[in-house]
Design a protein around this motif. Structure first.
Motif, PDB file in Angstrom:
ATOM      1  N   TYR A  41       6.844  -8.056 -58.554  1.00 29.70           N
ATOM      2  CA  TYR A  41       6.040  -6.849 -58.762  1.00 29.70           C
ATOM      3  C   TYR A  41       6.759  -5.713 -59.474  1.00 29.70           C
ATOM      4  O   TYR A  41       6.888  -4.620 -58.945  1.00 29.70           O
ATOM      5  CB  TYR A  41       5.453  -6.376 -57.425  1.00 29.70           C
ATOM      6  N   ILE A  52      -4.934 -11.211 -62.095  1.00 27.69           N
ATOM      7  CA  ILE A  52      -5.207 -12.393 -61.258  1.00 27.69           C
ATOM      8  C   ILE A  52      -6.387 -12.109 -60.331  1.00 27.69           C
ATOM      9  O   ILE A  52      -7.279 -12.936 -60.151  1.00 27.69           O
ATOM     10  CB  ILE A  52      -3.944 -12.782 -60.432  1.00 27.69           C
ATOM     11  N   TYR A  58      -9.626 -16.913 -58.576  1.00 26.29           N
ATOM     12  CA  TYR A  58      -8.880 -16.260 -57.487  1.00 26.29           C
ATOM     13  C   TYR A  58      -9.880 -15.379 -56.739  1.00 26.29           C
ATOM     14  O   TYR A  58     -10.239 -14.294 -57.191  1.00 26.29           O
ATOM     15  CB  TYR A  58      -7.734 -15.431 -58.067  1.00 26.29           C
ATOM     16  N   ILE A  60      -9.861 -14.175 -53.499  1.00 24.39           N
ATOM     17  CA  ILE A  60      -9.444 -13.363 -52.348  1.00 24.39           C
ATOM     18  C   ILE A  60      -9.980 -11.931 -52.431  1.00 24.39           C
ATOM     19  O   ILE A  60     -10.598 -11.426 -51.489  1.00 24.39           O
ATOM     20  CB  ILE A  60      -7.890 -13.356 -52.250  1.00 24.39           C
ATOM     21  N   SER A 166      -4.669 -10.627 -47.862  1.00 28.24           N
ATOM     22  CA  SER A 166      -3.948 -11.841 -47.447  1.00 28.24           C
ATOM     23  C   SER A 166      -2.456 -11.732 -47.731  1.00 28.24           C
ATOM     24  O   SER A 166      -1.780 -12.747 -47.943  1.00 28.24           O
ATOM     25  CB  SER A 166      -4.531 -13.106 -48.118  1.00 28.24           C
ATOM     26  N   ASN A 167      -1.952 -10.508 -47.707  1.00 31.60           N
ATOM     27  CA  ASN A 167      -0.503 -10.340 -47.893  1.00 31.60           C
ATOM     28  C   ASN A 167       0.282 -10.998 -46.765  1.00 31.60           C
ATOM     29  O   ASN A 167       1.429 -11.405 -46.966  1.00 31.60           O
ATOM     30  CB  ASN A 167      -0.151  -8.849 -47.958  1.00 31.60           C
ATOM     31  N   ASN A 170       1.998 -14.337 -47.427  1.00 34.34           N
ATOM     32  CA  ASN A 170       3.273 -14.513 -48.132  1.00 34.34           C
ATOM     33  C   ASN A 170       4.479 -14.522 -47.181  1.00 34.34           C
ATOM     34  O   ASN A 170       5.614 -14.673 -47.619  1.00 34.34           O
ATOM     35  CB  ASN A 170       3.442 -13.447 -49.221  1.00 34.34           C
TER      36      ASN A 170
HETATM   37  C1  AVI Z   1      -0.127 -10.823 -52.959  1.00 36.27           C
HETATM   38  N1  AVI Z   1      -0.416 -12.178 -52.491  1.00 36.27           N
HETATM   39  C2  AVI Z   1      -1.310 -12.164 -51.333  1.00 36.27           C
HETATM   40  C3  AVI Z   1      -0.885 -13.092 -53.554  1.00 36.27           C
HETATM   41  C4  AVI Z   1      -1.179 -14.489 -52.972  1.00 36.27           C
HETATM   42  O1  AVI Z   1      -2.300 -14.950 -53.143  1.00 36.27           O
HETATM   43  O2  AVI Z   1      -0.301 -15.043 -52.325  1.00 36.27           O
HETATM   44  C5  AVI Z   1       0.122 -13.211 -54.676  1.00 36.27           C
HETATM   45  C6  AVI Z   1      -0.273 -14.239 -55.692  1.00 36.27           C
HETATM   46  N2  AVI Z   1       0.471 -15.253 -56.077  1.00 36.27           N
HETATM   47  C7  AVI Z   1      -0.168 -15.953 -56.986  1.00 36.27           C
HETATM   48  N3  AVI Z   1      -1.364 -15.426 -57.177  1.00 36.27           N
HETATM   49  C8  AVI Z   1      -1.432 -14.333 -56.384  1.00 36.27           C
END
Ligand code: AVI
Length: 326
Positions: A41, A52, A58, A60, A166-167, A170
């Protein structure tokens, strides 16, 4: 001039450069080789992450926004006498703004504390939240631990701590527990957490989310190498590495890796690194753990929070869980 040797967007201060160098040296020497995902970051990486979040694959961000808009009012109804909202890692502030605006009754006055290590992210988030009701926004440029301590020292009434996007995914499972236990240690009985967590779904969907057809996630991943070149004086061949996403069903996580296409040398003068990678050798750069709803409840309970509500988005497999400190 090679455009890939472009000028830095941000310059790290000396301590951060030293920490970055030490981490690169340590994690690259592990087996399997790794690089910590927190280094994604920088300014460019954050911009790529924002992109993204807009990709069709994606889901989320959109799923969570739908849940926040639909159930934000229920969150606040469950928290009469709420005086403080703390968000750890607010991003651009849109998620919290959506939550605050979902309240059907007039909230406030409420102190909103935003905690992040990035001053520019805090400024954008604060601007987005400032006019979302009767709120006073206080920013803390700090790590989550110390920011939370700061934010909660002078509070009087009830507090909601939000950790969205959804941090939590990680963190590995022990890390996720330690993180929630830390929050529990900083709040009082009756305070609450709101946790946004991505759920296990089909392998195809998970892989499309982390290896998108436009190559944005690949760029996000390879930007780690760009940073090492730029900030630590290395000359890693960017074309020598490809992006790979893997669903590790046993561990319940999507892993991202950088794969050496051919034999690669990684020489990082500022980090005293001299590593040689075989063709096909990988550097593991991120884990994104995916949960089933019951696992989220169990995790919260084991960390001193009693789950009181859980809303799930069935279309995209995402859960928003509220829990009270006991
Ligand atoms: C910030 N985090 C929740 C993202 C994830 O989905 O794990 C980071 C990410 N990595 C790849 N795409 C997004």
């Amino acid at each position: 001039m090679d455009p890939r040797a472009a000028k830095p967007f941000v310059t790290l201060d000396q301590t951060s450069v030293e920490q970055f160098a030490a981490d690169v040296k340590y994690y690259l020497s592990l087996s399997p080789r790794q690089l910590p995902s927190r280094y994604f970051y920088d300014d460019l990486g954050s911009a790529l992450f924002e992109s993204i979040c807009r990709l069709p694959w994606y889901t989320i961000t959109r799923a969570e926004m739908r849940l926040l808009a639909a159930h934000g009012d229920s969150v606040f109804r469950r928290l009469p006498s709420l005086t403080h909202v703390v968000e750890l890692g607010p991003g651009n502030g849109e998620k919290l703004r959506t939550l605050l605006q979902a309240a059907s009754r007039r909230l406030g006055p409420i102190d909103v504390h935003l905690i992040d290590v990035s001053a520019s992210a805090l400024a954008i988030a604060a601007q987005n939240i400032e006019n979302a009701g009767d709120v006073r926004v206080i920013t803390h440029q700090a790590t989550y631990d110390s920011g939370l301590r700061d934010a909660l020292t002078q509070r009087t009434g009830r507090t909601l701590v939000a950790f969205l996007g959804s941090n939590i995914g990680n963190f590995d499972p022990p890390g996720a527990s330690a993180f929630l236990q830390n929050i529990r240690a900083s709040v009082k009985n009756g305070d609450a957490v709101l946790l946004g967590v991505d759920l296990v779904k089909s392998t195809d969907r998970l892989l499309a989310a982390y290896d998108d057809p436009l190559g944005v996630t690949a760029a996000f991943n390879r930007n780690l190498l760009v940073r090492i070149n730029r900030e630590l004086g290395a000359s890693i061949d960017l074309d020598g590495f490809s992006h790979r996403a893997v669903w590790n069903a046993e561990q319940g996580r999507v892993e991202m890796h950088l794969v050496a296409r051919t034999a690669q040398a990684i020489h990082v003068p500022h980090a005293h690194v001299d590593e040689r990678l075989q063709p096909g050798e990988t550097i593991w750069t991120e884990s994104s753990y995916k949960y089933v709803p019951e696992q989220i409840d169990d995790l919260l309970e084991s960390c001193g929070f009693n789950p009181t509500a859980q809303w799930t988005d069935r279309e995209d497999g995402f859960a928003l869980t509220m829990a009270e400190a006991f």
